[in-house]
Design a protein around this motif. Structure first.
Motif, PDB file in Angstrom:
ATOM      1  N   LEU A   8       0.823  -0.967  -0.135  1.00 23.09           N
ATOM      2  CA  LEU A   8      -0.001  -0.155   0.054  1.00 23.09           C
ATOM      3  C   LEU A   8       0.973   1.214  -0.029  1.00 23.09           C
ATOM      4  O   LEU A   8       1.629   1.414   0.863  1.00 23.09           O
ATOM      5  CB  LEU A   8      -0.866   0.159   1.156  1.00 23.09           C
ATOM      6  N   SER A   9       0.727   1.844  -1.038  1.00 23.67           N
ATOM      7  CA  SER A   9       1.630   3.193  -1.215  1.00 23.67           C
ATOM      8  C   SER A   9       1.079   4.361  -0.395  1.00 23.67           C
ATOM      9  O   SER A   9      -0.277   4.440  -0.426  1.00 23.67           O
ATOM     10  CB  SER A   9       1.921   3.663  -2.517  1.00 23.67           C
ATOM     11  N   THR A  10       1.691   5.508   0.171  1.00 24.12           N
ATOM     12  CA  THR A  10       1.114   6.525   1.090  1.00 24.12           C
ATOM     13  C   THR A  10       0.577   7.531  -0.408  1.00 24.12           C
ATOM     14  O   THR A  10      -0.091   8.505   0.049  1.00 24.12           O
ATOM     15  CB  THR A  10       2.271   7.086   1.733  1.00 24.12           C
ATOM     16  N   ARG A  11       0.961   7.004  -1.501  1.00 24.79           N
ATOM     17  CA  ARG A  11       0.303   8.071  -2.550  1.00 24.79           C
ATOM     18  C   ARG A  11      -1.135   7.425  -3.037  1.00 24.79           C
ATOM     19  O   ARG A  11      -1.516   8.154  -4.039  1.00 24.79           O
ATOM     20  CB  ARG A  11       1.391   8.128  -3.763  1.00 24.79           C
ATOM     21  N   GLY A  12      -1.510   6.527  -2.377  1.00 21.83           N
ATOM     22  CA  GLY A  12      -2.991   6.273  -2.563  1.00 21.83           C
ATOM     23  C   GLY A  12      -3.391   5.124  -3.639  1.00 21.83           C
ATOM     24  O   GLY A  12      -4.321   4.784  -4.307  1.00 21.83           O
ATOM     25  N   TYR A  13      -2.269   4.257  -3.674  1.00 22.33           N
ATOM     26  CA  TYR A  13      -2.423   3.079  -4.533  1.00 22.33           C
ATOM     27  C   TYR A  13      -2.371   1.773  -3.657  1.00 22.33           C
ATOM     28  O   TYR A  13      -1.538   1.751  -2.679  1.00 22.33           O
ATOM     29  CB  TYR A  13      -1.214   2.983  -5.444  1.00 22.33           C
ATOM     30  N   ILE A  14      -2.916   0.734  -3.896  1.00 21.04           N
ATOM     31  CA  ILE A  14      -2.889  -0.426  -3.572  1.00 21.04           C
ATOM     32  C   ILE A  14      -2.217  -1.225  -4.548  1.00 21.04           C
ATOM     33  O   ILE A  14      -2.920  -1.604  -5.815  1.00 21.04           O
ATOM     34  CB  ILE A  14      -4.224  -1.231  -2.918  1.00 21.04           C
ATOM     35  N   ASN A  15      -1.142  -1.967  -4.348  1.00 17.62           N
ATOM     36  CA  ASN A  15      -0.610  -2.937  -5.355  1.00 17.62           C
ATOM     37  C   ASN A  15      -0.900  -4.209  -5.060  1.00 17.62           C
ATOM     38  O   ASN A  15      -0.309  -4.768  -4.239  1.00 17.62           O
ATOM     39  CB  ASN A  15       0.882  -2.682  -5.550  1.00 17.62           C
ATOM     40  N   LEU A  16      -1.070  -5.123  -5.896  1.00 17.13           N
ATOM     41  CA  LEU A  16      -1.409  -6.308  -5.980  1.00 17.13           C
ATOM     42  C   LEU A  16      -0.758  -7.156  -6.868  1.00 17.13           C
ATOM     43  O   LEU A  16      -0.724  -6.773  -7.882  1.00 17.13           O
ATOM     44  CB  LEU A  16      -3.064  -6.812  -5.833  1.00 17.13           C
ATOM     45  N   ASN A  17      -0.169  -8.440  -6.427  1.00 17.92           N
ATOM     46  CA  ASN A  17       0.663  -9.364  -7.374  1.00 17.92           C
ATOM     47  C   ASN A  17      -0.436 -10.004  -8.302  1.00 17.92           C
ATOM     48  O   ASN A  17      -1.469 -10.826  -7.716  1.00 17.92           O
ATOM     49  CB  ASN A  17       1.449 -10.431  -6.407  1.00 17.92           C
ATOM     50  N   LEU A  18      -0.137 -10.009  -9.472  1.00 16.99           N
ATOM     51  CA  LEU A  18      -1.126 -10.880 -10.265  1.00 16.99           C
ATOM     52  C   LEU A  18      -1.355 -12.233 -10.156  1.00 16.99           C
ATOM     53  O   LEU A  18      -2.282 -12.657 -10.218  1.00 16.99           O
ATOM     54  CB  LEU A  18      -0.456 -10.489 -11.927  1.00 16.99           C
ATOM     55  N   ALA A  19      -0.244 -12.582  -9.354  1.00 18.72           N
ATOM     56  CA  ALA A  19      -0.418 -14.227  -9.185  1.00 18.72           C
ATOM     57  C   ALA A  19      -1.241 -14.719  -8.188  1.00 18.72           C
ATOM     58  O   ALA A  19      -1.851 -15.744  -8.170  1.00 18.72           O
ATOM     59  CB  ALA A  19       0.936 -14.785  -8.760  1.00 18.72           C
ATOM     60  N   LEU A  20      -2.039 -13.462  -7.583  1.00 18.44           N
ATOM     61  CA  LEU A  20      -3.021 -13.853  -6.739  1.00 18.44           C
ATOM     62  C   LEU A  20      -4.136 -14.439  -7.219  1.00 18.44           C
ATOM     63  O   LEU A  20      -5.221 -15.001  -6.959  1.00 18.44           O
ATOM     64  CB  LEU A  20      -3.513 -12.491  -5.990  1.00 18.44           C
ATOM     65  N   ILE A  21      -4.370 -14.135  -8.583  1.00 17.22           N
ATOM     66  CA  ILE A  21      -5.678 -14.333  -9.344  1.00 17.22           C
ATOM     67  C   ILE A  21      -5.549 -15.954  -9.480  1.00 17.22           C
ATOM     68  O   ILE A  21      -6.626 -16.512 -10.085  1.00 17.22           O
ATOM     69  CB  ILE A  21      -5.681 -13.641 -10.821  1.00 17.22           C
ATOM     70  N   GLN A  22      -4.536 -16.543  -9.411  1.00 15.34           N
ATOM     71  CA  GLN A  22      -4.281 -17.999  -9.802  1.00 15.34           C
ATOM     72  C   GLN A  22      -4.668 -18.809  -8.248  1.00 15.34           C
ATOM     73  O   GLN A  22      -5.157 -20.023  -8.604  1.00 15.34           O
ATOM     74  CB  GLN A  22      -2.955 -18.192 -10.083  1.00 15.34           C
ATOM     75  N   LEU A  23      -4.331 -17.996  -7.249  1.00 16.36           N
ATOM     76  CA  LEU A  23      -4.387 -18.972  -5.864  1.00 16.36           C
ATOM     77  C   LEU A  23      -5.940 -18.729  -5.347  1.00 16.36           C
ATOM     78  O   LEU A  23      -6.896 -18.061  -5.902  1.00 16.36           O
ATOM     79  CB  LEU A  23      -3.500 -18.225  -4.902  1.00 16.36           C
ATOM     80  N   PRO A  24      -6.173 -19.669  -4.276  1.00 16.48           N
ATOM     81  CA  PRO A  24      -7.566 -19.872  -3.919  1.00 16.48           C
ATOM     82  C   PRO A  24      -7.968 -18.436  -3.188  1.00 16.48           C
ATOM     83  O   PRO A  24      -7.249 -17.570  -2.550  1.00 16.48           O
ATOM     84  CB  PRO A  24      -7.459 -20.938  -2.808  1.00 16.48           C
ATOM     85  N   ARG A  25      -9.444 -18.260  -3.414  1.00 17.92           N
ATOM     86  CA  ARG A  25      -9.678 -16.813  -3.158  1.00 17.92           C
ATOM     87  C   ARG A  25      -9.434 -16.487  -1.718  1.00 17.92           C
ATOM     88  O   ARG A  25      -9.209 -15.142  -1.340  1.00 17.92           O
ATOM     89  CB  ARG A  25     -11.411 -16.721  -3.281  1.00 17.92           C
ATOM     90  N   PRO A  26      -9.343 -17.309  -0.697  1.00 17.83           N
ATOM     91  CA  PRO A  26      -8.980 -16.818   0.722  1.00 17.83           C
ATOM     92  C   PRO A  26      -7.776 -16.164   0.819  1.00 17.83           C
ATOM     93  O   PRO A  26      -7.455 -15.228   1.523  1.00 17.83           O
ATOM     94  CB  PRO A  26      -8.916 -18.360   1.473  1.00 17.83           C
ATOM     95  N   CYS A  27      -6.759 -16.692  -0.206  1.00 20.60           N
ATOM     96  CA  CYS A  27      -5.567 -15.771  -0.187  1.00 20.60           C
ATOM     97  C   CYS A  27      -5.658 -14.536  -0.825  1.00 20.60           C
ATOM     98  O   CYS A  27      -5.011 -13.540  -0.017  1.00 20.60           O
ATOM     99  CB  CYS A  27      -4.589 -16.721  -1.103  1.00 20.60           C
ATOM    100  N   LEU A  28      -6.355 -14.051  -1.683  1.00 20.79           N
ATOM    101  CA  LEU A  28      -6.470 -12.774  -2.330  1.00 20.79           C
ATOM    102  C   LEU A  28      -7.408 -11.865  -1.183  1.00 20.79           C
ATOM    103  O   LEU A  28      -7.000 -10.854  -0.945  1.00 20.79           O
ATOM    104  CB  LEU A  28      -7.531 -12.824  -3.560  1.00 20.79           C
ATOM    105  N   GLU A  29      -8.312 -12.579  -0.515  1.00 26.32           N
ATOM    106  CA  GLU A  29      -9.110 -11.796   0.604  1.00 26.32           C
ATOM    107  C   GLU A  29      -8.038 -11.478   1.755  1.00 26.32           C
ATOM    108  O   GLU A  29      -7.915 -10.460   2.299  1.00 26.32           O
ATOM    109  CB  GLU A  29     -10.084 -12.881   1.030  1.00 26.32           C
ATOM    110  N   TYR A  30      -7.019 -12.286   2.203  1.00 28.00           N
ATOM    111  CA  TYR A  30      -6.168 -12.149   3.109  1.00 28.00           C
ATOM    112  C   TYR A  30      -5.176 -10.900   2.658  1.00 28.00           C
ATOM    113  O   TYR A  30      -5.116 -10.046   3.451  1.00 28.00           O
ATOM    114  CB  TYR A  30      -5.401 -13.272   3.360  1.00 28.00           C
ATOM    115  N   VAL A  31      -4.616 -11.012   1.589  1.00 22.34           N
ATOM    116  CA  VAL A  31      -3.680  -9.808   0.935  1.00 22.34           C
ATOM    117  C   VAL A  31      -4.415  -8.569   0.801  1.00 22.34           C
ATOM    118  O   VAL A  31      -3.983  -7.569   1.786  1.00 22.34           O
ATOM    119  CB  VAL A  31      -3.151 -10.376  -0.061  1.00 22.34           C
ATOM    120  N   VAL A  32      -5.744  -8.529   0.665  1.00 24.48           N
ATOM    121  CA  VAL A  32      -6.375  -7.416   0.560  1.00 24.48           C
ATOM    122  C   VAL A  32      -6.791  -6.706   1.733  1.00 24.48           C
ATOM    123  O   VAL A  32      -6.564  -5.388   2.361  1.00 24.48           O
ATOM    124  CB  VAL A  32      -7.789  -7.328  -0.189  1.00 24.48           C
ATOM    125  N   ALA A  33      -7.208  -7.475   2.676  1.00 25.16           N
ATOM    126  CA  ALA A  33      -7.201  -7.447   4.103  1.00 25.16           C
ATOM    127  C   ALA A  33      -6.038  -6.702   4.836  1.00 25.16           C
ATOM    128  O   ALA A  33      -6.232  -5.700   5.519  1.00 25.16           O
ATOM    129  CB  ALA A  33      -7.648  -8.378   5.076  1.00 25.16           C
TER     130      ALA A  33
END
Ligand SMILES: [Zn+2]
Length: 230
Positions: free
Chosen positions: A165-190
């Motif tokens: 999470l950047s202080t300039r207002g961006y949340i950067n997420l790794n593209l690879a999360l789209i391949q992993l089970p949804r609980p992983c994506l939910e965790y990283v966003v949280a």
């Protein structure tokens, strides 16, 4: 200053940043990112202060399964949020790939490995944009109520992290999360949204994580255990 313990080797990258950062890449190499004028002795002190973190991180990386290479060919199965989709390769005028049941139709004039790989990558980015934004929107109302602005999504291929999470207002997420089970994506966003309230990983951060996602530790363990796709 003398110190009995020799410091590990690393690649130093200086840039216009303000703080020092140590990264362990997936192949275990070390990278230190530093502000342009940081003295070598300060960099060494920083690395020395991070040695126990480094040992823990390396142990964790060693547990991770080796990256998987999946064939880019008709019939091969590739994951979407942990569910397999089967590539269905067709020869013809180029069309945007689309999912029909659990079959991903990819139509290309010359469907060789390189062009299938590019089409699949584009499709993953498209899926990621939709799924990642939906997950941010699902979790964001809590932070909106606390006066935070919704960060803008940026999707990147990252070698050493799942998100930031950047202080300039961006949340950067790794593209690879789209391949992993949804609980992983939910965790990283949280995790990244928690940084809106707490920039470090101190007790306040962990209290908020426990409140927002009581099973986050199990999800983190799953994320660290699963193989990534090369
Ligand atoms: Zn964090």
């Amino acid at each position: 200053m003398t110190d009995a313990q020799p410091l590990p080797e690393y690649t130093l990258i200086r840039s216009d940043r303000r703080s020092l950062e140590l990264r362990v890449l997936t192949d275990q190499r070390l990278e230190i990112r530093a502000p342009r004028r940081t003295a070598q002795s300060d960099i060494d002190d920083f690395l020395r202060s991070r040695l126990s973190w480094l040992a823990r991180t390396r142990a964790r990386l060693a547990q991770r399964a080796a990256p998987l290479t999946l064939p880019l060919a008709h019939g091969a199965r590739h994951p979407l949020l942990g569910q397999p989709v089967q590539l269905h390769i067709l020869t013809g005028a180029r069309r945007a790939p689309f999912l029909l049941g659990d079959r991903l139709q990819i139509q290309l004039p010359t469907p060789d490995e390189a062009s299938i790989g590019r089409a699949l990558d584009d499709w993953y980015r498209h899926q990621a944009r939709t799924a990642f934004n939906a997950e941010i929107d699902r979790q964001f109302p809590f932070y909106a109520a606390r006066g935070h602005a919704r960060p803008t999504l940026r999707i990147k291929r990252m070698k050493s992290r799942w998100g930031s999470l950047s202080t300039r207002g961006y949340i950067n997420l790794n593209l690879a999360l789209i391949q992993l089970p949804r609980p992983c994506l939910e965790y990283v966003v949280a995790h990244e949204l928690c940084h809106l309230e707490h920039m470090d990983h101190g007790p306040g951060f962990h209290r908020l994580m426990d409140q927002r996602m009581p099973d986050w530790r199990a999800r983190k363990a799953l994320l660290n255990r699963l193989p990534v796709i090369a």
